[in-house]
Scaffold this motif. Structure first.
Motif, PDB file in Angstrom:
ATOM      1  N   GLY A 593      13.322  37.263 -61.521  1.00 31.33           N
ATOM      2  CA  GLY A 593      13.017  36.236 -62.508  1.00 31.33           C
ATOM      3  C   GLY A 593      13.271  34.843 -61.960  1.00 31.33           C
ATOM      4  O   GLY A 593      13.986  34.648 -60.987  1.00 31.33           O
ATOM      5  N   LEU A 594      12.705  33.867 -62.576  1.00 31.18           N
ATOM      6  CA  LEU A 594      12.795  32.489 -62.122  1.00 31.18           C
ATOM      7  C   LEU A 594      13.827  31.736 -62.940  1.00 31.18           C
ATOM      8  O   LEU A 594      14.036  32.001 -64.116  1.00 31.18           O
ATOM      9  N   ASP A 595      14.458  30.801 -62.321  1.00 33.71           N
ATOM     10  CA  ASP A 595      15.420  29.947 -63.010  1.00 33.71           C
ATOM     11  C   ASP A 595      14.709  28.646 -63.341  1.00 33.71           C
ATOM     12  O   ASP A 595      14.761  27.680 -62.588  1.00 33.71           O
ATOM     13  N   LEU A 596      14.009  28.617 -64.471  1.00 28.60           N
ATOM     14  CA  LEU A 596      13.208  27.458 -64.826  1.00 28.60           C
ATOM     15  C   LEU A 596      14.072  26.307 -65.308  1.00 28.60           C
ATOM     16  O   LEU A 596      15.121  26.499 -65.911  1.00 28.60           O
ATOM     17  N   LYS A 597      13.576  25.111 -65.067  1.00 23.81           N
ATOM     18  CA  LYS A 597      14.232  23.897 -65.547  1.00 23.81           C
ATOM     19  C   LYS A 597      13.421  23.333 -66.715  1.00 23.81           C
ATOM     20  O   LYS A 597      12.212  23.524 -66.788  1.00 23.81           O
ATOM     21  N   PRO A 598      14.052  22.625 -67.636  1.00 23.68           N
ATOM     22  CA  PRO A 598      13.287  21.986 -68.711  1.00 23.68           C
ATOM     23  C   PRO A 598      12.406  20.878 -68.153  1.00 23.68           C
ATOM     24  O   PRO A 598      12.704  20.282 -67.119  1.00 23.68           O
ATOM     25  N   GLU A 599      11.319  20.612 -68.844  1.00 18.44           N
ATOM     26  CA  GLU A 599      10.429  19.531 -68.446  1.00 18.44           C
ATOM     27  C   GLU A 599      11.003  18.194 -68.915  1.00 18.44           C
ATOM     28  O   GLU A 599      11.435  18.059 -70.056  1.00 18.44           O
ATOM     29  N   LYS A 600      10.998  17.212 -68.011  1.00 23.25           N
ATOM     30  CA  LYS A 600      11.444  15.870 -68.352  1.00 23.25           C
ATOM     31  C   LYS A 600      10.420  14.865 -67.828  1.00 23.25           C
ATOM     32  O   LYS A 600       9.743  15.122 -66.838  1.00 23.25           O
ATOM     33  N   SER A 601      10.343  13.747 -68.486  1.00 22.96           N
ATOM     34  CA  SER A 601       9.366  12.745 -68.050  1.00 22.96           C
ATOM     35  C   SER A 601       9.904  11.351 -68.298  1.00 22.96           C
ATOM     36  O   SER A 601      10.774  11.136 -69.154  1.00 22.96           O
TER      37      SER A 601
END
Length: 820
Positions: A593-601
């Motif tokens: 599985g992947l360790d996803l990060k939240p999207e930020k902008s």
């Protein structure tokens, strides 16, 4: 000189008298709270049965000259304020100065608007905004609110559910429009998405008949709200209860089996407790075969005037929808030959939603207002869909459902297999309480407006999938087989995930105003904990704690009739349920599985707006620099990209050319130039065999058209007849991150070509209470691809990818309305 100019502006009418013995009454009308002038207020003066009138000028000034001495009654009226009346005795040869402070009507304390009601206020906002006023909404007569939203610069919308428009799909400034999951959607300032943190997909959208006006915020003011602030905020506003008294009936008939009945009873009750009730029933056969829908939506709104400074607002809404909705899209063959084709007469989408909002507003002091908002909703969605297969086109005549492989070329058709179906069964429970304080103050001689608030929010999401035994099954199983049976072992074929979210948000926003400058810094802090229980795998529970600090600042400079504005703010997209299922809440799992990060902008914009009686204009340049955008689509493994930029120019204008020449129509204009670029990112190819990674650098985002243009003409022919026409053009878009240009015969791969449609509407006021209207959507009956939103080349099998969803066909509605 000032009084002379004010007199000309006010067009005052005085009572004739001898100048040597007459007098004068003059002054200014202003807001009691912020001391700002109120232009356009109606001032009346009565003497001996004669009444004269005037309207205040831009500085709030009024003047009555040559008045006969004696007792005069002064009255002032302005929408949104309590009426004012005072009697004064005017002596001969004297001037009487009367400055009038109007108090806000208690009903107007209800914070249902997030922009403002008056252009005087929102033209100075420190970011890009758009507002469609009630007059425009009424004339357009939209079938659904997506039609209205697509008139706003910067918004890209794509057809999803055809007619009903309950499942909204819009994106802002290049972000993916699927189910509007990167847009915060509010109604009267309260979030209405099923679960705004963990599942923000818009499976409920209020019917257009209930909407009074529409607001969109894309600038730095977004930090006041959240989450899902990367794209922007949409707020639907409905009429406050008790503003009018009477009954509205509206009946609409149209082609495609469409009809609707709308009833509204307003102003019921006493002065202290006024209620409005709305009931709507809609039915239609849709644009495709087997696409019938029914909807019932009802609302009760009541305001309780506890005192002149305390108001309690109650809103209760119920919505039921039963639709033959399907994900089964078209292949290239069926789109070219049978664009309305839909073989699925057993697919069914059934939803029920109940919601309760309570808003208590307390004017604690002259410049301090407190607002407490409590909200709760229950949303239940049952969607049963038959499993699909591919067959040859001849099967449409012979009924031979012999499946062919997905890699076959030629005239293949996607149909139901006639053997099994599955149900996506989802239930959402949401509750929250928010406390907000607004303080109007002065700091170093500058006017200020400080907002402070805190919100607690809770969500529970039950996400089940069952497999049925036939096309019309409405119940199914989670697993097959028998424990301890080696010949028929247990196999999990469904899912049962239970999610729970608890969130706390703190925010502060200041607005400081000089004579020309307005500066508005803001800060928002979000912290939330999410739990998930997998009931089919030992009720294993995992959890995750997330927190983020979101700053923003906006500036506005007024130069004569122009306002220059700019701002920067932090955008944030929290993990969705889909992300959590793939990533096991960000924890690496044995299967890789992947360790996803939240999207930020970082969202940056710079623009200018101008307001006048003959023209208004807003043009904005924008840049979104997004880190860790999740490359996610139907059949695509969720994976963070490196960085993505979206940038462009938005322009909107309203030219009231009829004021120059009576024969000319007014012109409405909306244009967006959009560029998107993936700076870095790698995904597994959906079209190259062997699990090959593809570098996406330089590619465009899906569903991000380079050019979007709407031209509208509106004409008030006379006091009774209004006309409007809108032509909309949408440029070609890619539908995947690989930017695949080849179109496969399955319909699941390739771009969506550019298209244009024409809408028109008119209404005619038959009498004081009765009016008739006619609206035509897609008047030229353009056949075009609405989207491939549920398709991906990585899952070419018929039951895993939807294919082409056609855009709405021609719809002509005729109706009558009995108004108040």
């Amino acid at each position: 000189m000032v009084l002379l100019i004010a007199g000309l502006l006010c067009q005052s009418v005085g009572v004739g008298a001898d100048p040597l013995s007459s007098g004068m009454i003059n002054g200014r009308v202003f807001d009691e709270e912020d001391q700002l002038p109120i232009p356009g207020a109606v001032v009346k003066i009565e003497f001996a049965g004669d009444i004269s009138g005037a309207t205040t000028g831009k500085d709030g000034e009024y003047i009555f000259k040559n008045l006969t001495p004696g007792l005069h009654a002064i009255e002032v009226e302005m929408i949104g304020y309590n009426a004012f009346r005072r009697e004064v005795v005017l002596k001969a040869g004297t001037d009487y100065v009367l400055d009038i402070a109007l108090a806000v009507n208690p009903i107007r304390l209800l914070p249902v608007d997030i922009i403002a009601e008056s252009p005087r206020v929102y033209k100075k906002l420190t970011g890009a905004v758009a507002k469609l006023e009630p007059q425009a909404v009424e004339l357009i007569r939209p079938v659904g609110t997506q039609e209205l939203l697509e008139l706003v610069p910067g918004i890209n919308g794509y057809a999803d559910d055809g007619f009903g428009n309950s499942r909204l799909s819009i994106g802002i400034r290049g972000l993916n429009p699927r189910r509007s999951s990167r847009v915060l959607v509010l109604e009267d300032g309260v979030p209405i998405q099923p679960a705004v943190y963990i599942y923000p997909n818009m499976y409920y959208n209020p019917p257009a008949e209930r909407i009074d006006a529409l607001e969109v915020i894309k600038g730095s003011a977004a930090v006041r709200y959240g989450p899902q602030t990367m794209g922007g905020i949409v707020n639907y506003t409905t009429r406050r209860p008790g503003q009018t008294e009477g009954t509205v009936y509206q009946v609409t008939l149209g082609n495609n089996g469409y009809y609707s009945l709308f009833l509204e009873r307003s102003g019921m009750g006493s002065r202290r407790a006024k209620s409005d009730v709305q009931v709507l029933y809609k039915h239609g056969d849709g644009f495709r075969d087997n696409n019938t829908f029914d909807q019932v939506n009802s609302t009760l709104k009541t305001h309780f005037l506890l005192s002149d400074k305390k108001v309690l607002y109650l809103k209760v809404n119920g919505n039921f929808e039963n639709t033959n909705a399907t994900y089964t899209g078209l292949t290239e063959y069926t789109f070219a030959n049978f664009p309305n084709f839909n073989p699925k007469d057993e697919d069914n989408f059934k939803v029920w939603r109940g919601a309760l909002d309570l808003i208590y507003t307390n004017k604690i002091a002259t410049k301090l207002t407190g607002t407490t908002t409590v909200y709760a909703s229950v949303f239940d969605r049952r969607w049963w869909r038959e499993d699909d297969i591919f067959v040859r086109s001849g099967a449409l005549e012979t009924g031979d459902l012999t499946a062919v492989p997905y890699f076959q070329t030629g005239d293949i058709v996607r149909v139901g297999g006639g053997q099994s179906n599955f149900g996506i069964l989802r239930t959402f429970y949401v509750g929250g309480i928010e406390q907000n304080y607004t303080l109007k103050h002065r700091w170093m001689g500058r006017r200020g407006r400080l907002e402070l608030g805190v919100r607690g929010h809770w969500e529970r999401f039950i996400d089940d999938k069952k497999v049925g035994s036939g096309p019309n099954a409405r119940d199914g199983v989670y697993f097959t087989g028998t424990p301890d049976d080696l010949d028929d072992p247990v196999q999990i074929v469904g899912q049962s995930h239970h999610y729970e979210t608890a969130a706390l948000a703190l925010y502060a926003r200041e607005q400081l105003a000089w004579e020309r400058w307005t500066v508005s810094p803001g800060l928002r802090f979000e912290v939330f904990k999410q739990d998930r229980v997998d009931r089919l795998r030992g009720s294993a529970m995992v959890d995750k704690l997330s927190h983020v600090l979101l700053p923003g600042v906006g500036v506005n400079y007024q130069f004569e009739r122009f306002n220059l504005f700019g701002g920067v703010h932090r955008g944030y997209t929290p993990p969705s349920s889909g992300t959590l299922k793939i990533t096991n809440f960000g924890q690496n799992v044995v299967s890789g599985g992947l360790d996803l990060k939240p999207e930020k902008s970082w969202n940056i914009e710079l623009g200018a707006r101008s307001w006048g009686t003959k023209a208004s204009l807003e043009i904005t340049g924008f840049l979104l620099r997004i880190d860790h955008l999740v490359a996610a689509g139907r059949g695509t493994a969720f994976k963070n990209l490196g960085r993505v930029d979206t940038y462009g120019i938005e322009a909107g204008a309203a030219l009231r050319t009829s004021r120059y020449a009576a024969l000319l129509p007014d012109v409405n204009f909306s244009y967006t130039y959009l560029q998107t670029e993936i700076k870095s990112g790698v995904v597994s190819s959906a079209v190259i065999a062997g699990n090959v990674d593809v570098d996406l650098a330089g590619n465009e985002l899906p569903y991000a058209p380079e050019h979007t243009l709407t031209l509208g003409l509106a004409k008030q022919v006379n006091a009774k007849l209004r006309l409007r026409a809108d032509w909309r053009y949408v440029g070609q878009v890619f539908t995947d991150f690989e930017n695949i240009e080849e179109t496969f015969n399955r319909g699941d791969t390739g771009p969506v070509p550019s298209y244009s449609i024409l809408n028109a509407s008119m209404d005619y006021k038959v009498s004081r209470q009765w009016s008739a209207f006619l609206s035509a959507k897609n008047l030229l009956d353009e056949v075009y691809i609405g989207s491939r939103l549920h398709s991906n080349a990585g899952q070419p099998q018929a039951n895993l990818s939807s294919g082409i969803l056609i855009g709405p066909r021609r719809q002509i509605n005729l109706g009558v309305k009995r108004g108040i």
